[in-house]
Design a protein around this motif. Structure first.
Motif, short mmCIF file in Angstrom:
data_model
loop_
_atom_site.label_atom_id
_atom_site.label_comp_id
_atom_site.label_asym_id
_atom_site.label_seq_id
_atom_site.Cartn_x
_atom_site.Cartn_y
_atom_site.Cartn_z
N HIS A 6 0.84 -1.19 0.00
CA HIS A 6 0.00 0.00 0.00
C HIS A 6 0.88 1.25 0.00
O HIS A 6 1.69 1.44 0.89
N GLY A 7 0.72 2.09 -1.01
CA GLY A 7 1.43 3.36 -1.07
C GLY A 7 2.83 3.29 -1.63
O GLY A 7 3.57 4.27 -1.56
N HIS A 8 3.24 2.18 -2.18
CA HIS A 8 4.59 2.05 -2.72
C HIS A 8 4.59 2.32 -4.22
O HIS A 8 5.02 1.51 -5.02
N GLY A 52 -1.04 13.67 -6.57
CA GLY A 52 -1.06 12.22 -6.41
C GLY A 52 -2.20 11.58 -7.18
O GLY A 52 -2.03 10.55 -7.83
N TYR A 53 -3.38 12.20 -7.15
CA TYR A 53 -4.54 11.68 -7.88
C TYR A 53 -4.31 11.72 -9.39
O TYR A 53 -4.59 10.75 -10.09
N ILE A 54 -3.77 12.83 -9.88
CA ILE A 54 -3.50 12.96 -11.32
C ILE A 54 -2.47 11.91 -11.76
O ILE A 54 -2.63 11.26 -12.80
N GLY A 61 0.09 4.89 -10.33
CA GLY A 61 -0.36 4.31 -9.07
C GLY A 61 -0.56 2.82 -9.24
O GLY A 61 -0.42 2.27 -10.33
N GLN A 62 -0.90 2.15 -8.15
CA GLN A 62 -1.10 0.71 -8.21
C GLN A 62 -2.53 0.41 -8.65
O GLN A 62 -3.48 0.85 -8.00
N PRO A 63 -2.71 -0.34 -9.75
CA PRO A 63 -4.06 -0.68 -10.18
C PRO A 63 -4.75 -1.58 -9.16
O PRO A 63 -4.12 -2.46 -8.59
N LYS A 64 -6.03 -1.36 -8.93
CA LYS A 64 -6.77 -2.13 -7.92
C LYS A 64 -6.85 -3.61 -8.26
O LYS A 64 -6.77 -4.44 -7.37
N GLN A 65 -7.01 -3.97 -9.51
CA GLN A 65 -7.15 -5.38 -9.85
C GLN A 65 -5.87 -6.17 -9.63
O GLN A 65 -5.92 -7.38 -9.50
#
Length: 83
Positions: A6-8, A52-54, A61-65
């Protein structure tokens, strides 16, 4: 959370670093009793979240799937359906 990565991600690190700098700016101006500087620091904190969102939307970012927690849940669901 340590086992979930998480967050890496570059998006997470960049957003947190910008927000931390804004927090330091706001704290410095709060101690110096300069309200305008405090609000500038708070704006930098919000900017960290936006950046961070952009970056997450740009694919940094890390994809949820692909998140390990979701993979474990999917493996358990698949094993329950087979047995």
């Amino acid at each position: 959370m340590a086992g979930s990565s998480h967050g890496h991600t570059p998006a997470a690190w960049t957003g947190v670093i910008i927000a931390f700098i804004g927090f330091c700016i706001a704290g410095m101006f709060m101690v110096a009793a300069r309200p305008a500087g405090f609000w500038v620091g708070m704006a930098v904190v919000l900017l960290g979240g936006v950046v961070g969102y952009i970056m997450r939307m740009m694919g940094l970012g890390q994809p949820k799937q692909n998140h390990p927690v979701h993979q474990v849940a999917d493996d358990r669901t698949a094993a329950g359906a087979q047995g």
